[in-house]
Design a protein around this motif. Sequence first.
Motif, PDB file in Angstrom:
ATOM      1  N   LEU A  21       1.014  -1.075  -0.023  1.00  0.00           N
ATOM      2  CA  LEU A  21       0.055  -0.040  -0.058  1.00  0.00           C
ATOM      3  C   LEU A  21       0.830   1.355   0.110  1.00  0.00           C
ATOM      4  N   MET A  22       1.857   1.276   0.595  1.00  0.00           N
ATOM      5  CA  MET A  22       2.984   2.417   0.842  1.00  0.00           C
ATOM      6  C   MET A  22       3.422   2.757  -0.565  1.00  0.00           C
ATOM      7  N   VAL A  23       3.863   1.748  -1.404  1.00  0.00           N
ATOM      8  CA  VAL A  23       4.540   2.096  -2.585  1.00  0.00           C
ATOM      9  C   VAL A  23       3.324   2.462  -3.716  1.00  0.00           C
ATOM     10  N   THR A  24       2.109   2.291  -3.511  1.00  0.00           N
ATOM     11  CA  THR A  24       1.184   2.548  -4.322  1.00  0.00           C
ATOM     12  C   THR A  24       0.349   3.577  -4.127  1.00  0.00           C
ATOM     13  N   ARG A  25       0.418   3.924  -2.975  1.00  0.00           N
ATOM     14  CA  ARG A  25      -0.692   5.348  -2.533  1.00  0.00           C
ATOM     15  C   ARG A  25      -0.018   6.348  -3.208  1.00  0.00           C
ATOM     16  N   ARG A  26      -1.100   7.429  -3.633  1.00  0.00           N
ATOM     17  CA  ARG A  26      -0.825   8.546  -4.356  1.00  0.00           C
ATOM     18  C   ARG A  26      -0.334   9.693  -3.280  1.00  0.00           C
ATOM     19  N   ASN A  27      -1.115   9.652  -2.157  1.00  0.00           N
ATOM     20  CA  ASN A  27      -0.942  10.658  -0.968  1.00  0.00           C
ATOM     21  C   ASN A  27       0.007  10.291  -0.553  1.00  0.00           C
ATOM     22  N   ILE A  28       1.157  11.191  -0.360  1.00  0.00           N
ATOM     23  CA  ILE A  28       2.612  10.903   0.581  1.00  0.00           C
ATOM     24  C   ILE A  28       2.142  10.608   1.970  1.00  0.00           C
ATOM     25  N   VAL A  36       4.707   3.424   8.388  1.00  0.00           N
ATOM     26  CA  VAL A  36       4.987   3.379  10.081  1.00  0.00           C
ATOM     27  C   VAL A  36       4.475   2.025  10.299  1.00  0.00           C
ATOM     28  N   THR A  37       3.184   1.809   9.911  1.00  0.00           N
ATOM     29  CA  THR A  37       2.534   0.461  10.081  1.00  0.00           C
ATOM     30  C   THR A  37       3.602  -0.909   9.803  1.00  0.00           C
ATOM     31  N   THR A  38       4.244  -0.731   8.651  1.00  0.00           N
ATOM     32  CA  THR A  38       5.177  -1.798   8.353  1.00  0.00           C
ATOM     33  C   THR A  38       6.234  -1.707   9.396  1.00  0.00           C
ATOM     34  N   LEU A  39       6.992  -0.735   9.723  1.00  0.00           N
ATOM     35  CA  LEU A  39       7.589  -0.682  10.686  1.00  0.00           C
ATOM     36  C   LEU A  39       7.361  -1.265  12.118  1.00  0.00           C
ATOM     37  N   LEU A  40       6.052  -1.073  12.468  1.00  0.00           N
ATOM     38  CA  LEU A  40       5.579  -1.580  13.768  1.00  0.00           C
ATOM     39  C   LEU A  40       5.259  -2.816  13.710  1.00  0.00           C
ATOM     40  N   ALA A  41       4.966  -3.211  12.412  1.00  0.00           N
ATOM     41  CA  ALA A  41       4.837  -4.884  12.261  1.00  0.00           C
ATOM     42  C   ALA A  41       6.242  -5.545  12.343  1.00  0.00           C
ATOM     43  N   THR A  42       7.193  -4.933  11.973  1.00  0.00           N
ATOM     44  CA  THR A  42       8.707  -5.308  12.238  1.00  0.00           C
ATOM     45  C   THR A  42       8.971  -5.517  13.412  1.00  0.00           C
ATOM     46  N   ALA A  43       8.658  -4.540  14.234  1.00  0.00           N
ATOM     47  CA  ALA A  43       9.226  -4.540  15.697  1.00  0.00           C
ATOM     48  C   ALA A  43       8.397  -5.624  16.051  1.00  0.00           C
ATOM     49  N   GLY A  44       7.034  -5.932  15.827  1.00  0.00           N
ATOM     50  CA  GLY A  44       6.405  -7.226  16.505  1.00  0.00           C
ATOM     51  C   GLY A  44       7.061  -8.443  16.238  1.00  0.00           C
ATOM     52  N   ILE A  45       7.897  -8.441  14.849  1.00  0.00           N
ATOM     53  CA  ILE A  45       8.436  -9.689  14.338  1.00  0.00           C
ATOM     54  C   ILE A  45       9.758  -9.750  15.286  1.00  0.00           C
TER      55      ILE A  45
ATOM     56  N   VAL C  17       9.306  -5.417  -3.077  1.00  0.00           N
ATOM     57  CA  VAL C  17       8.366  -4.181  -2.990  1.00  0.00           C
ATOM     58  C   VAL C  17       9.163  -2.807  -2.561  1.00  0.00           C
ATOM     59  N   GLY C  18      10.066  -2.739  -1.788  1.00  0.00           N
ATOM     60  CA  GLY C  18      11.143  -1.668  -1.618  1.00  0.00           C
ATOM     61  C   GLY C  18      11.696  -1.237  -3.119  1.00  0.00           C
TER      62      GLY C  18
END
Lengths: 169, 443, 100
Positions: A21-28, A36-45, C17-18
């Motif tokens: 979703l991050m790569v495809t969103r139009r709105n920065i 941020v969500t990805t980073l938090l999920a990674t933190a969970g891992i 993806v990155g």
Amino acid sequence: MMLAKLLFYFFALLAVGSAVLMVTRRNIVHAAVFLVTTLLATAGIFLQLEAEFLFVVQLLVYAGGIMVLFVFVIMLVNLDIEMRAVRFNKQWTVAGALAFVLAMQVLTALWVGRKTFHLPAAPAALAERNTETVADALFSHFVLAFEVASILLLVAMIGAVVMGKRRAE
Amino acid sequence: MRTLLIPVLCAVVIVALLPLIAGYIVLVERKVMAHMQARLGPMRVGPHGLLQPIADALKLMLKEDVIPTNADRLIFWFAPVASVAAALVAYSAMPIGPAFQIADLNVGLLFIVAVSSLGIYGVVLGGWASNSHYSLLGAMRSAAQLVSYEVAAGLALVSVLLLAGSLSMKEIVQAQLDQGVWFVFYVPFGFFIYLVASIAETNRAPFDLPEADSEIVAGYMTEYSGFRWALYFLAEYANVIVVAGVATTLFFGGWLRPLTRYHDHFPGTHVELLDVVPAFAMIALALYCFRLAPRQPLRVQKRVMAAAGVKCVLFAGILFAALFGSDAVREGVHGAFWFLAKVGAYIYCFMWFRFTFPRYRFDQLMRLSWQFLIPLGLVNVIGVAVAIVLRERWDWNPFFSLVPTTIVTLGFAAWLTADKLELSGTDEDIAAESAAVLPGSGE
Amino acid sequence: MIPVSHYLFLSLALFAVGVVGVLTRRNVIIMLMSIELILNAVNINLVAFSRLYGSVDGQVFAIFVIADAAAEAAVGLGIILAFFRNRKTIHADEMDLLKW
């Protein structure tokens, strides 16, 4: 055991989904939220891998520091034109091919080494006193790298200040 | 499953009680403000406004929920929730007494700091999504302020970590018990820096620039109303309780009783003299309530006041009964009492500052952090590290090894502020000074 | 127990993806964010292997990677701000001053 598996797949799906979703969103700003969500999920891992200290560093430095900087800059340069501009450049084919080749390479490597990949239970010392173990390694074996990293950060700080400074007219 | 039961119960209790507690902190704040300004404050809903928070909560829930036309709806919806979630997650590592803690994390302190720093997304995104200039200005101010003061707060926390030798909240309290002194006496400057930084981090006066009503309406909350606004409000007060809890745990011995080392028993029992203080304090409060009850004008108000008194008696009874329970029960109940009492005192200081100091200008705010608090924090950390080496290598007395640290930090603070004090002089002073330096320009 | 290969698959997915993000987006800020994503994928690998070999070295490396990411973000965003100030754009394909 079941819970650990559930947590891992939940976080993995969350990470990959919001990365796409991050790569495809139009709105920065939306893109930043998904990163941020990805980073938090990674933190969970990381937490699920019993790397507690790294989990906190990920939250504190990545999600709480670096990404705040990103959001801050996005708000400084936020352009309404962006919402109407073309999102992607013309390198889709190159990018797709490159990503595919990369994925194939890693998959081959994984297939070749599939026998060696059973995750053992963490050694007790590593899991019990994670922060102390990391600190011991950081300040004994890797102390030179640590100092180099600190110099790198200093240089980056000076560089950022120079870049951000308005030139005197 | 059994291991999960107690933490889940704790979590449910905290999440359920927090809105109520936040509401009553607001009431206390209004009352304190009113009395400091020689007014009465809320008096209508319930005796002395005791039911005001409930009325306010009802009002907020019934209000119309307005979303500005050009707002980014998704983020507008998400931002207050993120704020509250970040504030609530921080409680999971907070030890409210030795028994009442959701999880004793190995990295508890860093976890609390990290999670509460995530709350900034709620503020920044909410301000951005409102599509309003005032909101965006408030959001930008908030982001800059939080990032700056987090560094100062972090340095203050490091000085305590060096003394305690652990990141676990429980072990930090245990270290204070073992060393026999609250860390505020060891590192007063660490506490001072944390106090200032925590006010700035929670966006409270005199550092409330992100929501400064005389400059940018209500900052990032300008476009919010009704329940979403209530969520922001809840997050703000939840954050105040978090920083108060961290300060209590790190600098004021967490759940430890004052004079922990003083053990005198009532003759013939194992009840300690000082452990009775909380129960008596509660009884005194109850007596006060009962005295006020007959003086209320309405019958309903009389009853509510009496009910408040009965509740105090109930608390006193629990505190008293816990004295005769097992050690775990006694420490759990009394630990929670002392922890909450210290948190309350810290929050009272916040209110006091709010009604005492005028608001800072934004450049002053930034300068205070980067040019004063952070250098001071660095000197303090270095001093504490040296003191610990002295203590461990050469067996210095822990208290006296830290005295030079404090003196050096004090000197450094004086040196840092010396030329700024001159700058902040009156216009006449500056004119007189320039007249002395440049003859002929003093006309 | 979850095999290490699953962590590697996750990391691979994030990495791919990155890469796609860096190569296809025009917005420089999103390109920088995609680079952060790539670094993040590397961190997952490092931590998973650290766990596999029961040694803490991988986690130490991950900490260095995070420090590096912080430095990169600070300088990168500084450049973007300076560029935006001069050219009023943050699109990579419009940064063509050297092509003249």
